[in-house]
Design a protein around this motif. Structure first.
Motif, mmCIF file in Angstrom:
data_model
loop_
_atom_site.group_PDB
_atom_site.id
_atom_site.type_symbol
_atom_site.label_atom_id
_atom_site.label_comp_id
_atom_site.label_asym_id
_atom_site.label_seq_id
_atom_site.Cartn_x
_atom_site.Cartn_y
_atom_site.Cartn_z
ATOM 1 N N PRO A 115 0.820 -1.219 0.000
ATOM 2 C CA PRO A 115 0.000 0.000 0.000
ATOM 3 C C PRO A 115 0.851 1.265 0.000
ATOM 4 C CG PRO A 115 0.131 -0.878 2.205
ATOM 5 C CD PRO A 115 0.832 -1.863 1.317
ATOM 6 N N ASP A 116 0.308 2.317 -0.567
ATOM 7 C CA ASP A 116 0.948 3.621 -0.475
ATOM 8 C C ASP A 116 0.886 4.102 0.970
ATOM 9 O OD1 ASP A 116 0.752 6.784 -0.592
ATOM 10 O OD2 ASP A 116 1.728 6.129 -2.442
ATOM 11 N N ALA A 117 1.895 4.866 1.389
ATOM 12 C CA ALA A 117 1.961 5.336 2.774
ATOM 13 C C ALA A 117 0.720 6.133 3.166
ATOM 14 C CB ALA A 117 3.215 6.174 2.989
ATOM 15 N N LEU A 118 0.096 6.803 2.195
ATOM 16 C CA LEU A 118 -1.084 7.606 2.477
ATOM 17 C C LEU A 118 -2.253 6.759 2.984
ATOM 18 C CD1 LEU A 118 -1.031 10.033 -0.595
ATOM 19 C CD2 LEU A 118 -0.520 10.613 1.770
ATOM 20 N N TRP A 119 -2.252 5.465 2.636
ATOM 21 C CA TRP A 119 -3.357 4.599 3.034
ATOM 22 C C TRP A 119 -3.173 4.003 4.425
ATOM 23 C CZ3 TRP A 119 -7.925 4.397 0.795
ATOM 24 C CH2 TRP A 119 -8.031 4.810 -0.535
ATOM 25 N N LEU A 120 -1.955 4.064 4.970
ATOM 26 C CA LEU A 120 -1.704 3.417 6.261
ATOM 27 C C LEU A 120 -2.579 3.961 7.397
ATOM 28 C CD1 LEU A 120 2.153 2.832 6.220
ATOM 29 C CD2 LEU A 120 0.311 1.200 5.796
ATOM 30 N N PRO A 121 -2.752 5.306 7.521
ATOM 31 C CA PRO A 121 -3.654 5.776 8.586
ATOM 32 C C PRO A 121 -5.072 5.261 8.432
ATOM 33 C CG PRO A 121 -2.284 7.577 7.776
ATOM 34 C CD PRO A 121 -2.074 6.424 6.842
ATOM 35 N N VAL A 122 -5.558 5.172 7.201
ATOM 36 C CA VAL A 122 -6.920 4.681 6.966
ATOM 37 C C VAL A 122 -7.020 3.207 7.336
ATOM 38 C CG1 VAL A 122 -8.715 4.321 5.229
ATOM 39 C CG2 VAL A 122 -7.260 6.366 5.126
ATOM 40 N N ILE A 123 -5.999 2.422 6.947
ATOM 41 C CA ILE A 123 -5.984 0.995 7.279
ATOM 42 C C ILE A 123 -5.933 0.805 8.787
ATOM 43 C CG2 ILE A 123 -4.616 -1.120 7.094
ATOM 44 C CD1 ILE A 123 -3.679 0.005 4.326
ATOM 45 N N SER A 124 -5.079 1.581 9.434
ATOM 46 C CA SER A 124 -4.960 1.502 10.891
ATOM 47 C C SER A 124 -6.267 1.891 11.564
ATOM 48 C CB SER A 124 -3.828 2.412 11.373
ATOM 49 O OG SER A 124 -3.637 2.310 12.757
ATOM 50 N N LEU A 125 -6.912 2.935 11.039
ATOM 51 C CA LEU A 125 -8.196 3.369 11.595
ATOM 52 C C LEU A 125 -9.253 2.274 11.473
ATOM 53 C CD1 LEU A 125 -8.484 7.055 10.323
ATOM 54 C CD2 LEU A 125 -8.452 6.303 12.695
ATOM 55 N N CYS A 126 -9.314 1.636 10.314
ATOM 56 C CA CYS A 126 -10.314 0.581 10.106
ATOM 57 C C CYS A 126 -10.082 -0.568 11.085
ATOM 58 C CB CYS A 126 -10.250 0.080 8.669
ATOM 59 S SG CYS A 126 -10.805 1.289 7.430
ATOM 60 N N GLY A 127 -8.807 -0.975 11.229
ATOM 61 C CA GLY A 127 -8.499 -2.050 12.163
ATOM 62 C C GLY A 127 -8.826 -1.673 13.593
ATOM 63 N N GLY A 128 -8.442 -0.471 13.992
ATOM 64 C CA GLY A 128 -8.700 -0.013 15.354
ATOM 65 C C GLY A 128 -10.177 0.130 15.652
ATOM 66 N N LEU A 129 -10.921 0.665 14.710
ATOM 67 C CA LEU A 129 -12.364 0.823 14.909
ATOM 68 C C LEU A 129 -13.052 -0.532 15.038
ATOM 69 C CD1 LEU A 129 -13.144 3.758 12.429
ATOM 70 C CD2 LEU A 129 -13.296 3.815 14.925
ATOM 71 N N LEU A 130 -12.656 -1.484 14.192
ATOM 72 C CA LEU A 130 -13.266 -2.814 14.266
ATOM 73 C C LEU A 130 -12.929 -3.487 15.599
ATOM 74 C CD1 LEU A 130 -12.654 -4.145 10.629
ATOM 75 C CD2 LEU A 130 -14.841 -3.536 11.679
ATOM 76 N N GLY A 131 -11.651 -3.377 16.012
ATOM 77 C CA GLY A 131 -11.258 -3.974 17.280
ATOM 78 C C GLY A 131 -11.964 -3.341 18.463
ATOM 79 N N GLY A 132 -12.034 -2.007 18.459
ATOM 80 C CA GLY A 132 -12.705 -1.304 19.545
ATOM 81 C C GLY A 132 -14.188 -1.603 19.601
ATOM 82 N N MET A 133 -14.824 -1.614 18.434
ATOM 83 C CA MET A 133 -16.258 -1.908 18.415
ATOM 84 C C MET A 133 -16.542 -3.325 18.884
ATOM 85 S SD MET A 133 -17.879 0.059 15.094
ATOM 86 C CE MET A 133 -16.782 -0.683 13.901
#
Length: 334
Positions: A115-133
């Protein structure tokens, strides 16, 4: 008279905290493999000095300090939100599955894709949101149960950690780099990484600081908060989402940095006593202070090598967690 005394006390707390942050920030600009003298630093800040000195201070140390300060502030605020909203003093991003899930998202994506570096925050956010939820759904079952939050978080964290470990076994040549990233570090982070996550960190932090009044009302009993006209469920969900965004976004550039979100709110709570309107801003300031201090120490303790900052925060936070567990058990027995 008491109100004036309390106001003076909080002014002193804020002033002392800001003074320590300023001192640590200055030390972070001076410290490195080759220390910069105050005279040279002043010269660089005026646009003078050699190219090496300017690159060292302005391109390496300055953005790293800013990222540590901003990242610590968001972790501190996120921890205060989770503890306040769930009414569980052990809740924090590192103990509710958020950080582990965000880390798994990044590791999995980098292992199987490019992935491009620009996508890493979005990927991290998706993982974190799913884990938190997932954690809060397991803990709540329709209504959030504070005593179940940490247990559910431990289960989700263990699951994500196991999945991350399994992924690393097939990651090939990238495994060593990913293992170091999983220890949590600010080494090599510069303006690019700061720009990648700045919006994801600053915007939610500003929003939660502006919403201190509804956050304070959420500390009350649900029935009382409802009688005051607060939509408890919606506000609780909003605050949790903002906390998850801040914690998960930071993981994408620093790796998992744990326990800041646990320790900072507890220290702030002891300082503010019953003045809950100061809990969020002071937790943010103390979080920035703690991560800035840990990063500065990480650069010097094993010189000329550098320790992962996540290891230092764990060394600080693990004894604190044991102390809190012991205190809760003693209080329960009493």
């Amino acid at each position: 008279m008491r109100r004036a005394s309390t106001s003076t006390n909080m002014t002193t707390v804020y002033g002392a905290t800001l003074l320590v942050i300023a001192a640590l920030f200055l030390m972070g600009l001076l410290a490195g493999r080759q220390w910069t003298t105050p005279e040279t630093l002043w010269s660089v800040l005026q646009g003078q000095g050699s190219i090496i000195e300017r690159v060292s201070v302005l391109e390496l140390r300055l953005p790293r300090n800013l990222l540590a300060m901003l990242g610590g502030a968001t972790l501190g605020a996120a921890g205060a939100i989770m503890q306040g909203v769930t009414r569980n003093s052990l809740a924090s991003p590192g103990l509710t599955g958020v950080i582990a899930a965000a880390a798994f998202g990044v590791v999995g994506t980098q292992t199987f894709f490019t992935p491009d570096a620009l996508w890493l925050p979005v990927i991290s956010l998706c993982g974190g949101l799913l884990g938190g939820m997932l954690t809060f759904v397991i803990a709540g079952r329709g209504r959030l149960q504070p005593e179940r939050v940490v247990l559910a978080g431990i289960a989700v964290t263990a699951l994500c950690t196991a999945l991350t470990t399994g992924t690393l076994l097939v990651s090939g040549s990238e495994a060593a780099e990913l293992y170091y990233w999983l220890a949590g570090s600010l080494m090599g982070r510069g303006w690019l990484q700061l720009k990648l996550v700045a919006v994801w960190l600053i915007l939610p932090l500003v929003v939660v600081l502006l919403l201190r009044r509804p956050f304070r009302v959420l500390q009350l009993d649900d029935e009382l908060a409802l009688s005051m006209g607060l939509a408890v469920g919606r506000w609780r969900l909003l605050f949790l989402v903002l906390a998850l965004i801040m914690a998960a976004a930071l993981v994408s550039v620093t790796g998992p940095v744990i326990f800041i979100g646990l320790v900072a709110p507890h220290i702030a709570r002891r300082l503010i006593r019953d003045q809950f309107q100061h809990w969020l801003p002071l937790s943010a300031l103390l979080g920035g202070l703690l991560l800035l201090a840990a990063d500065t120490l990480a650069r010097q303790l094993a010189f000329p090598q550098e320790l992962p900052v996540g290891m230092l925060t764990a060394l600080i936070g693990a004894p604190w967690l044991l102390y809190l567990l012991n205190s809760r058990e003693s209080a329960h027995v009493g």
